[in-house]
Design a protein around this motif. Structure first.
Motif, PDB file in Angstrom:
ATOM      1  N   CYS A 144       7.533   2.194   5.289  1.00 46.84           N
ATOM      2  CA  CYS A 144       6.368   1.379   5.650  1.00 46.84           C
ATOM      3  C   CYS A 144       5.848   1.758   7.037  1.00 46.84           C
ATOM      4  O   CYS A 144       4.634   1.923   7.239  1.00 46.84           O
ATOM      5  N   GLN A 161       7.893   6.037  -3.679  1.00 44.30           N
ATOM      6  CA  GLN A 161       8.724   5.442  -4.730  1.00 44.30           C
ATOM      7  C   GLN A 161       9.943   6.317  -5.032  1.00 44.30           C
ATOM      8  O   GLN A 161      11.071   5.828  -5.151  1.00 44.30           O
ATOM      9  N   HIS A 169       1.891   7.572  -2.576  1.00 46.81           N
ATOM     10  CA  HIS A 169       2.677   6.390  -2.922  1.00 46.81           C
ATOM     11  C   HIS A 169       3.784   6.730  -3.921  1.00 46.81           C
ATOM     12  O   HIS A 169       4.843   6.121  -3.907  1.00 46.81           O
ATOM     13  N   ARG A 211       0.824  -1.217   0.000  1.00 47.57           N
ATOM     14  CA  ARG A 211       0.000   0.000   0.000  1.00 47.57           C
ATOM     15  C   ARG A 211       0.854   1.261   0.000  1.00 47.57           C
ATOM     16  O   ARG A 211       0.489   2.276  -0.578  1.00 47.57           O
ATOM     17  N   THR A 212       2.028   1.170   0.643  1.00 43.66           N
ATOM     18  CA  THR A 212       2.902   2.337   0.739  1.00 43.66           C
ATOM     19  C   THR A 212       3.439   2.746  -0.628  1.00 43.66           C
ATOM     20  O   THR A 212       3.541   3.940  -0.930  1.00 43.66           O
ATOM     21  N   PHE A 213       3.759   1.768  -1.473  1.00 42.46           N
ATOM     22  CA  PHE A 213       4.438   2.062  -2.733  1.00 42.46           C
ATOM     23  C   PHE A 213       3.541   1.914  -3.965  1.00 42.46           C
ATOM     24  O   PHE A 213       3.831   2.514  -5.001  1.00 42.46           O
ATOM     25  N   TYR A 214       2.442   1.145  -3.863  1.00 41.58           N
ATOM     26  CA  TYR A 214       1.604   0.920  -5.040  1.00 41.58           C
ATOM     27  C   TYR A 214       0.124   1.111  -4.732  1.00 41.58           C
ATOM     28  O   TYR A 214      -0.736   0.613  -5.449  1.00 41.58           O
ATOM     29  N   GLY A 215      -0.189   1.839  -3.677  1.00 38.90           N
ATOM     30  CA  GLY A 215      -1.578   2.044  -3.299  1.00 38.90           C
ATOM     31  C   GLY A 215      -2.260   3.084  -4.163  1.00 38.90           C
ATOM     32  O   GLY A 215      -1.712   3.623  -5.130  1.00 38.90           O
ATOM     33  N   ASP A 245       4.038   5.161   6.911  1.00 41.98           N
ATOM     34  CA  ASP A 245       2.698   5.087   6.328  1.00 41.98           C
ATOM     35  C   ASP A 245       1.687   4.588   7.352  1.00 41.98           C
ATOM     36  O   ASP A 245       0.575   5.113   7.464  1.00 41.98           O
TER      37      ASP A 245
END
Length: 440
Positions: free
Chosen positions: A385, A337, A333, A324-328, A388
């Motif tokens: 992570c 990245q 997000h 969720r942190t990188f691709y939410g 977030d």
């Protein structure tokens, strides 16, 4: 009204919109202060590599326990101040000159109170963690630790506070989002300034220990006696008055976490086989803290714009999972990245800088660089992570993340960075990458 209630009222006012940023614009704004902050941590590491051979550091090794806690003040205080003022700028609280200066003066006074108290408690933690388990205690050394810690925290916090206010006001005038630049610039020279002051004061007091033993007590008493003055000034401003009574939990807890990292550093430095760790510790800790502070500040500003305290966006509800942190679907997000992508090139630049300056005790072999970069990447991944999850959790519970999250996150950065670095050096030693004499 409390500060959070006031901000809640402001964020519901439809007169100001959250500025939109492309990933490229975000990266361009972040990269310059990120590099500045990184070179500041490199300088701090080189200073620490030199001063570890000074008499004060050799004979009172518990000073090393103070290092992460005092360097962590930039996360406990400077970055928290930067995040609060950045949010205040973005939601329009600093548009009025009177309100702006009231906010600045109150926050600076609050910061001096917190710096003095945290400096004193860090010294107490150093005494407890360093001496009591070994059954050794010298009152003169304990007083020296308290004096050096309090004086360093007070002076460094004041200098960095003035720099921070200038950065926030300058960002507002030039149209740069202070969330992207304020927290890393807060750390650009923070580590170097704090470490240089700590080394200078510690060595000076150590030189006076035999001939003028009362000097340490006088220095400590002087700075502690100024605390009531700063408390009075801080209590005159509503926002800082609230934090004066309720903002101690994250600051003190973060100091304890950083002190545990300091204990790891103290024990590692005591091992001659792991001497090379010293120069890299401020670098990995500082960079991890800088990057996660940017993310925390951005998430907090987004929440102040779009959610009332206690309410979180739809994408943040339910159980947390790292993807969720990188691709939410949330708004931050992409910044996660960008920040994670900065880790490897940033550390490569800083490692090469240390190599060019012929500092440190470790040759940059391929295996060393691979292990070091893996530790740095894991540290920042975990911190992003945790950020977030933590910022949304604090907002859900009604706490302002600007004041509560960054101290915890930068302290965890210190602990994770020091622990991962110590494990990396132990691993390198066991597999035969042994050259601790380099740079002597």
């Amino acid at each position: 009204y409390t500060a959070i209630q006031h901000l809640s009222r402001l964020q519901r006012t439809p007169t100001r919109n959250m500025p939109k940023e492309s990933p490229l614009a975000m990266a361009l704004q972040i990269v310059v202060p990120f590099l500045l902050a990184g070179f500041g941590t490199v300088s701090a590491g080189m200073v620490l590599d030199i001063v570890q051979h000074w008499d004060a550091f050799k004979y009172i090794t518990e000073i090393f326990i103070l290092v992460p806690a005092l360097l962590g003040l930039k996360g406990n205080l400077e970055m928290t101040l930067a995040s609060r003022l950045s949010t205040a700028v973005n939601v329009g609280k600093m548009d009025s000159p009177i309100e702006k200066w009231n906010l600045i003066i109150g926050n600076l006074a609050l910061k001096q109170v917190q710096a003095t108290v945290v400096g004193f408690l860090a010294a107490v933690a150093a005494v407890v963690l360093g001496w009591i388990p070994e059954g050794k205690f010298q009152m003169s050394h304990a007083v020296l630790l308290c004096s050096a810690s309090v004086a360093t925290a007070f002076i460094a916090s004041m200098l960095q506070g003035f720099i921070m206010v200038g950065v926030i006001v300058g960002s507002k005038k030039t149209g740069i989002n202070p969330d992207n630049v304020a927290t890393p610039i807060a750390a650009s020279f923070g580590d170097l300034i704090t470490l240089a002051i700590l080394a200078w004061i510690s060595q000076g007091l150590y030189n006076c220990l035999d001939s003028h033993p009362y000097v340490s007590s006088l220095v400590c008493a002087f700075f502690l006696s100024l605390t009531p003055v700063w408390m009075v000034i801080s209590s005159k401003h509503p926002a800082s008055r609230t934090l004066l009574y309720s903002g101690w939990e994250p600051v003190i807890t973060a100091m304890v976490i950083s002190s545990i990292g300091g204990l790891i550093l103290d024990k590692t430095v005591s091992d001659p086989n792991l001497a090379g760790i010293v120069v890299y510790t401020p670098v990995i800790n500082g960079i991890g803290g800088n990057l996660v502070a940017i993310q925390s500040s951005r998430i907090s500003t987004h929440l102040h714009f779009h959610s009332a305290p206690g309410e979180v966006p739809e994408e943040a509800k339910g159980c947390y999972y790292p993807c969720r942190t990188f691709y939410g679907t949330g708004a931050n997000h992409r910044s996660a990245q960008v920040l994670l992508l900065l880790v490897l090139p940033g550390h490569l630049i800083f490692l090469y800088t240390i190599h060019l300056m012929k500092s440190g005790h470790t040759t940059l072999t391929p295996i060393f660089m691979t292990v070091y970069l893996a530790a740095a990447l894991l540290q920042v991944f975990l911190l992003l992570c945790i950020a977030d999850w933590m910022v949304y959790s604090m907002w859900r519970s009604g706490k302002d993340p600007d004041s509560f999250s960054i101290p915890y996150l930068t302290a965890l950065g210190d602990l994770l960075g020091t622990a991962l670095l110590a494990l990396s050096f132990q691993f390198l030693w066991y597999i035969g990458d042994q050259d601790s004499d380099v740079g002597d």
